[in-house]
Design a protein around this motif. Structure first.
Motif, PDB file in Angstrom:
ATOM      1  N   LEU A  66     -51.868  87.924  22.835  1.00 36.31           N
ATOM      2  CA  LEU A  66     -51.199  86.648  22.572  1.00 36.31           C
ATOM      3  C   LEU A  66     -51.000  85.827  23.851  1.00 36.31           C
ATOM      4  CD1 LEU A  66     -48.437  87.875  20.085  1.00 36.31           C
ATOM      5  CD2 LEU A  66     -50.709  86.907  19.557  1.00 36.31           C
ATOM      6  N   GLY A  67     -51.267  86.446  24.992  1.00 35.82           N
ATOM      7  CA  GLY A  67     -51.080  85.747  26.252  1.00 35.82           C
ATOM      8  C   GLY A  67     -52.388  85.279  26.847  1.00 35.82           C
ATOM      9  N   HIS A  68     -52.345  84.901  28.105  1.00 34.38           N
ATOM     10  CA  HIS A  68     -53.519  84.395  28.811  1.00 34.38           C
ATOM     11  C   HIS A  68     -53.682  85.120  30.139  1.00 34.38           C
ATOM     12  CE1 HIS A  68     -53.702  80.838  26.163  1.00 34.38           C
ATOM     13  NE2 HIS A  68     -52.392  80.741  26.335  1.00 34.38           N
ATOM     14  N   ASN A  69     -54.922  85.270  30.574  1.00 30.54           N
ATOM     15  CA  ASN A  69     -55.178  85.573  31.973  1.00 30.54           C
ATOM     16  C   ASN A  69     -55.016  84.264  32.741  1.00 30.54           C
ATOM     17  OD1 ASN A  69     -55.872  88.293  31.447  1.00 30.54           O
ATOM     18  ND2 ASN A  69     -57.945  87.656  30.889  1.00 30.54           N
ATOM     19  N   HIS A  70     -54.668  84.362  34.016  1.00 34.44           N
ATOM     20  CA  HIS A  70     -54.450  83.147  34.805  1.00 34.44           C
ATOM     21  C   HIS A  70     -55.232  83.204  36.106  1.00 34.44           C
ATOM     22  CE1 HIS A  70     -51.111  81.609  32.318  1.00 34.44           C
ATOM     23  NE2 HIS A  70     -50.784  82.900  32.186  1.00 34.44           N
ATOM     24  N   VAL A  71     -55.538  82.024  36.634  1.00 28.03           N
ATOM     25  CA  VAL A  71     -56.151  81.941  37.961  1.00 28.03           C
ATOM     26  C   VAL A  71     -55.342  80.942  38.777  1.00 28.03           C
ATOM     27  CG1 VAL A  71     -57.826  80.201  37.139  1.00 28.03           C
ATOM     28  CG2 VAL A  71     -58.228  81.444  39.286  1.00 28.03           C
ATOM     29  N   LEU A  72     -55.023  81.346  40.005  1.00 29.30           N
ATOM     30  CA  LEU A  72     -54.263  80.517  40.928  1.00 29.30           C
ATOM     31  C   LEU A  72     -55.134  80.203  42.135  1.00 29.30           C
ATOM     32  CD1 LEU A  72     -51.060  82.767  40.969  1.00 29.30           C
ATOM     33  CD2 LEU A  72     -51.654  80.976  39.303  1.00 29.30           C
ATOM     34  N   PRO A 100     -58.742  73.679  35.054  1.00 29.91           N
ATOM     35  CA  PRO A 100     -59.698  73.838  33.949  1.00 29.91           C
ATOM     36  C   PRO A 100     -61.111  74.179  34.397  1.00 29.91           C
ATOM     37  CG  PRO A 100     -58.263  71.980  33.535  1.00 29.91           C
ATOM     38  CD  PRO A 100     -57.977  72.424  34.936  1.00 29.91           C
ATOM     39  N   ALA A 101     -61.607  73.515  35.421  1.00 33.72           N
ATOM     40  CA  ALA A 101     -62.979  73.776  35.864  1.00 33.72           C
ATOM     41  C   ALA A 101     -63.121  75.199  36.384  1.00 33.72           C
ATOM     42  CB  ALA A 101     -63.388  72.766  36.931  1.00 33.72           C
ATOM     43  N   LEU A 102     -62.114  75.673  37.084  1.00 33.79           N
ATOM     44  CA  LEU A 102     -62.163  77.019  37.622  1.00 33.79           C
ATOM     45  C   LEU A 102     -62.073  78.053  36.507  1.00 33.79           C
ATOM     46  CD1 LEU A 102     -62.384  78.837  40.030  1.00 33.79           C
ATOM     47  CD2 LEU A 102     -59.941  78.518  40.471  1.00 33.79           C
ATOM     48  N   ARG A 103     -61.215  77.812  35.518  1.00 32.63           N
ATOM     49  CA  ARG A 103     -61.142  78.727  34.365  1.00 32.63           C
ATOM     50  C   ARG A 103     -62.494  78.793  33.667  1.00 32.63           C
ATOM     51  NH1 ARG A 103     -56.451  80.664  32.503  1.00 32.63           N
ATOM     52  NH2 ARG A 103     -57.305  80.884  30.394  1.00 32.63           N
ATOM     53  N   ALA A 104     -63.130  77.669  33.475  1.00 28.68           N
ATOM     54  CA  ALA A 104     -64.433  77.650  32.795  1.00 28.68           C
ATOM     55  C   ALA A 104     -65.463  78.445  33.587  1.00 28.68           C
ATOM     56  CB  ALA A 104     -64.891  76.211  32.601  1.00 28.68           C
ATOM     57  N   ALA A 105     -65.415  78.338  34.896  1.00 23.99           N
ATOM     58  CA  ALA A 105     -66.397  79.032  35.732  1.00 23.99           C
ATOM     59  C   ALA A 105     -66.212  80.541  35.715  1.00 23.99           C
ATOM     60  CB  ALA A 105     -66.303  78.513  37.165  1.00 23.99           C
ATOM     61  N   LEU A 106     -65.007  81.006  35.377  1.00 22.54           N
ATOM     62  CA  LEU A 106     -64.725  82.430  35.387  1.00 22.54           C
ATOM     63  C   LEU A 106     -65.142  83.149  34.106  1.00 22.54           C
ATOM     64  CD1 LEU A 106     -61.262  82.380  37.199  1.00 22.54           C
ATOM     65  CD2 LEU A 106     -63.434  83.287  38.083  1.00 22.54           C
ATOM     66  N   PRO A 108     -65.635  84.167  29.794  1.00 25.23           N
ATOM     67  CA  PRO A 108     -64.890  84.401  28.557  1.00 25.23           C
ATOM     68  C   PRO A 108     -63.462  84.898  28.737  1.00 25.23           C
ATOM     69  CG  PRO A 108     -67.124  85.243  28.362  1.00 25.23           C
ATOM     70  CD  PRO A 108     -66.943  84.861  29.795  1.00 25.23           C
ATOM     71  N   ALA A 109     -63.207  85.716  29.730  1.00 28.07           N
ATOM     72  CA  ALA A 109     -61.854  86.254  29.911  1.00 28.07           C
ATOM     73  C   ALA A 109     -60.840  85.161  30.233  1.00 28.07           C
ATOM     74  CB  ALA A 109     -61.850  87.305  31.020  1.00 28.07           C
ATOM     75  N   PHE A 110     -61.328  83.996  30.685  1.00 29.17           N
ATOM     76  CA  PHE A 110     -60.451  82.875  31.019  1.00 29.17           C
ATOM     77  C   PHE A 110     -60.768  81.647  30.164  1.00 29.17           C
ATOM     78  CE2 PHE A 110     -60.414  85.699  34.573  1.00 29.17           C
ATOM     79  CZ  PHE A 110     -59.121  85.644  35.081  1.00 29.17           C
ATOM     80  N   ALA A 111     -61.377  81.871  29.003  1.00 33.02           N
ATOM     81  CA  ALA A 111     -61.851  80.755  28.179  1.00 33.02           C
ATOM     82  C   ALA A 111     -60.752  80.100  27.346  1.00 33.02           C
ATOM     83  CB  ALA A 111     -62.972  81.232  27.256  1.00 33.02           C
ATOM     84  N   SER A 112     -59.625  80.759  27.144  1.00 28.34           N
ATOM     85  CA  SER A 112     -58.562  80.180  26.319  1.00 28.34           C
ATOM     86  C   SER A 112     -58.004  78.925  26.984  1.00 28.34           C
ATOM     87  CB  SER A 112     -57.438  81.196  26.097  1.00 28.34           C
ATOM     88  OG  SER A 112     -56.920  81.656  27.330  1.00 28.34           O
ATOM     89  N   ALA A 113     -57.626  77.947  26.161  1.00 30.24           N
ATOM     90  CA  ALA A 113     -57.121  76.673  26.676  1.00 30.24           C
ATOM     91  C   ALA A 113     -55.673  76.819  27.131  1.00 30.24           C
ATOM     92  CB  ALA A 113     -57.228  75.602  25.613  1.00 30.24           C
ATOM     93  N   VAL A 114     -55.361  76.237  28.279  1.00 28.75           N
ATOM     94  CA  VAL A 114     -53.993  76.221  28.809  1.00 28.75           C
ATOM     95  C   VAL A 114     -53.619  74.762  29.035  1.00 28.75           C
ATOM     96  CG1 VAL A 114     -52.473  76.949  30.680  1.00 28.75           C
ATOM     97  CG2 VAL A 114     -54.317  78.473  29.927  1.00 28.75           C
TER      98      VAL A 114
END
Length: 216
Positions: A66-72, A100-106, A108-114
Motif C-alpha cells: 500500500l506504500g511507495h518506494n522513494h528516491v531522494l 517524476p523523471a527520476l522515478r520513471a528512470a528507475l 517498475p519498482a518506482f512506477a507508482s504515481a506520487v
C-alpha cells in the motif's frame, strides 16, 4: 552544502534515507583539479550538471504494497577536492523528493504515481525524523583510497544526525569520473526507521545510495 576547508584526518511515509547519503560520494579520484601548494584549500563548489547523489528508500511492513518506494536527490550538492579525495556537503531541507523523471528512470519498482501532496508529507516526515533543524547538513569526507585502476576501495567518514561513522565501499573510477553505490543503515546513525500503525507501514532500515561525480 559554504567553503570547505581541508578536513583533518581522524579525529535514518519515508525517508530518513536522506541521510544518507551520504555517502557515497566520496569515491572519486583524489586531489584537486591541479595540485595546490601544501596547506592550500580546494574551494567548495556547486556540483556540476553531471554530478548526482540519490538515495533509494524501500517500503516495508506487513502492508508494504500500500506504500511507495522513494528516491531522494541531493539538491544543493557541494564538493571540494582536498588531496585525500572529495568532501561532499548537502542540506536535508534541500533534498528533492521523488522527482517524476527520476522515478520513471528507475523502472517498475518506482512506477507508482506520487502527487505533490504526498511529496510534501514525505518531506515533513523526513525532516522531523532526521531532526533536521538541529542537524541540517550531511557531510561525507574521503579518508583514504586503496587500489589502482578503475576499481577502488574507499573509506569515508559520514556525518549525519549528529553521528559520525566510517564506511567502506567500492567505486568505479575512470579518468575524472567516479560512480558507485553503497548500502547504509539508518539505525547506525541513531535514526529509527519510519513506521506507523504498529508496523503496518514502514520504511526499511537499509538504504541504497547511488552516486556519480566528475572532478573539475
Amino acid at each position: 552544502m559554504s567553503v570547505q576547508t581541508t578536513p583533518k584526518r581522524p579525529d535514518r511515509r519515508s525517508l530518513l534515507a536522506a541521510s544518507l547519503a551520504l555517502a557515497a560520494f566520496a569515491a572519486l579520484s583524489a586531489g584537486c583539479a591541479s595540485d595546490p601548494p601544501v596547506g592550500a584549500d580546494c574551494p567548495a563548489i556547486m556540483a556540476s550538471a553531471a554530478d548526482e547523489l540519490r538515495v533509494l528508500v524501500f517500503r516495508g511492513g506487513s502492508a508494504a504494497r500500500l506504500g511507495h518506494n522513494h528516491v531522494l536527490r541531493a539538491g544543493d550538492l557541494r564538493v571540494s577536492w582536498p588531496a585525500a579525495g572529495p568532501v561532499l556537503r548537502f542540506r536535508l531541507d534541500a533534498l528533492a523528493i521523488d522527482p517524476p523523471a527520476l522515478r520513471a528512470a528507475l523502472g517498475p519498482a518506482f512506477a507508482s504515481a506520487v502527487d505533490d501532496s504526498a511529496r510534501e508529507g514525505t518531506r515533513a516526515n523526513l525532516l522531523r525524523a532526521l531532526e533536521a533543524a538541529a542537524h541540517p547538513e550531511v557531510v561525507v569526507t574521503t579518508l583514504q583510497q586503496v587500489g589502482e585502476g578503475p576499481r577502488r576501495a574507499v573509506e569515508a567518514e559520514i556525518s549525519l544526525h549528529g553521528v559520525k561513522r566510517r564506511q567502506w565501499f567500492v567505486a568505479e573510477v575512470q579518468d575524472r569520473r567516479a560512480r558507485g553505490e553503497v548500502v547504509i543503515r539508518q539505525s547506525d546513525f541513531g535514526i529509527q526507521p519510519f513506521t506507523v500503525l504498529g508496523g503496518l507501514l514502514a520504511v526499511q532500515d537499509a538504504l541504497v545510495v547511488q552516486f556519480e561525480l566528475v572532478q573539475p
